[in-house]
Design an enzyme around this catalytic site. Sequence first.
Site, PDB file in Angstrom:
ATOM      1  N   VAL A  60       0.802  -1.219   0.000  1.00 28.63           N
ATOM      2  CA  VAL A  60       0.000   0.000   0.000  1.00 28.63           C
ATOM      3  C   VAL A  60       0.842   1.280   0.000  1.00 28.63           C
ATOM      4  O   VAL A  60       0.338   2.340  -0.347  1.00 28.63           O
ATOM      5  CB  VAL A  60      -0.957  -0.001   1.212  1.00 28.63           C
ATOM      6  N   TYR A  61       2.129   1.201   0.358  1.00 29.51           N
ATOM      7  CA  TYR A  61       2.949   2.407   0.401  1.00 29.51           C
ATOM      8  C   TYR A  61       3.052   3.016  -0.997  1.00 29.51           C
ATOM      9  O   TYR A  61       3.538   2.376  -1.935  1.00 29.51           O
ATOM     10  CB  TYR A  61       4.346   2.117   0.935  1.00 29.51           C
ATOM     11  N   SER A  62       2.605   4.267  -1.107  1.00 28.06           N
ATOM     12  CA  SER A  62       2.596   4.977  -2.396  1.00 28.06           C
ATOM     13  C   SER A  62       1.925   4.151  -3.487  1.00 28.06           C
ATOM     14  O   SER A  62       2.352   4.164  -4.648  1.00 28.06           O
ATOM     15  CB  SER A  62       4.015   5.374  -2.814  1.00 28.06           C
ATOM     16  N   GLU A  63       0.899   3.403  -3.083  1.00 32.30           N
ATOM     17  CA  GLU A  63       0.078   2.636  -4.034  1.00 32.30           C
ATOM     18  C   GLU A  63       0.921   1.669  -4.878  1.00 32.30           C
ATOM     19  O   GLU A  63       0.680   1.475  -6.062  1.00 32.30           O
ATOM     20  CB  GLU A  63      -0.701   3.602  -4.937  1.00 32.30           C
ATOM     21  N   LYS A  89       3.965  -6.394   3.134  1.00 35.81           N
ATOM     22  CA  LYS A  89       2.698  -6.605   3.827  1.00 35.81           C
ATOM     23  C   LYS A  89       1.527  -6.496   2.863  1.00 35.81           C
ATOM     24  O   LYS A  89       1.660  -5.920   1.779  1.00 35.81           O
ATOM     25  CB  LYS A  89       2.497  -5.551   4.927  1.00 35.81           C
TER      26      LYS A  89
END
Length: 340
Positions: A60-63, A89
């Site tokens: 999910v970090y920066s999509e 994750k």
Amino acid sequence: MRYRLLGRSGLLVSEICLGTMTYGGKGRWQPVGQLVLADVEAQVKLAFDAGVNFIDTANVYSEGESETLLGQALKNVRLPRDELVIATKARVRMGSGPNQVGLSRGHILDSVNASLKRLQLDHIDLFQIHGQDLATPIEETLRTLEDLIRSGKVRYIGLSNHAAWQIMKAVAISGHRGWNRFESIQAYYSLAGRELEREIVPVALDQGLGILVWSPLAGGLLSGKFSENDKGPEGARRTTFDFPPVDRPRAFRCVEAMRPIAKTHGVSVARVALAWLLHQPAIASVIVGAKSTAQLADNIAATDLKLSDAELQALNEVSKLPPEYPGWMFERQNKDRFPS
């Protein structure tokens, strides 16, 4: 750099872990950091040269951009794959579809395949579920993680942002089924936020789970750049991304207690905050994310700082949690059970 075993496994991870939430800066992640490929390459090389073998990211970090940048940087810098522990994750929403979120079998399998592609890897060393999903039975999640380990796509598993009872339930189910169990708990922990010590640290110590600390500087509040009457430097993360929630008066009391300790050792306040965590039980690694190589180098240097018993006591006292039931009853009833 020192190395610690991850849970009850034989995997050794550096006590400082390189966090990657500052990579990319797409969408809502812009305030956290907007590092480009050249910056990522510099951080990865600096960390590895300092002995850091552990890198943590998330889909999910920066999509997804964080994983993509990290994967390309690892390829460009040509670090030896067998000397790295790469963690990622899944759980958080990755699309608008009803099944593009959570810990169902389908979403986990899709997430792992997508992460491997972005990271340009053939396996993930530590795959972590990034929170609880009350819509999916934990047995479904655990069986899927077991299948991923047996397939070779994942080697170890961990969890993040769970309650102590959920952690214990998952470990018990895995033991009963003969499945690989969680070896790590990634959780928020700092001098300004010690709630983890009420239930999760005792579970970790009892079950031999390694704690991976996220936001060890409380979103920058413990960096020494903020005070009760100072909003901090221009562009600081806390000014635009006020997370995680913190008891600010207590946080600033901690900062003021750290300043003379930092001055005595000739180090930054941030380094003192990180060193305090490294002195705590059950900690396997502390995840540090940085916007610059200078900041990263200073954070890594926390491994060289040894705090005295008096300094630790002073920090413990200023940051201690208020008494809470049933903790105060446990303490009261067990005072005479361990002779000094």
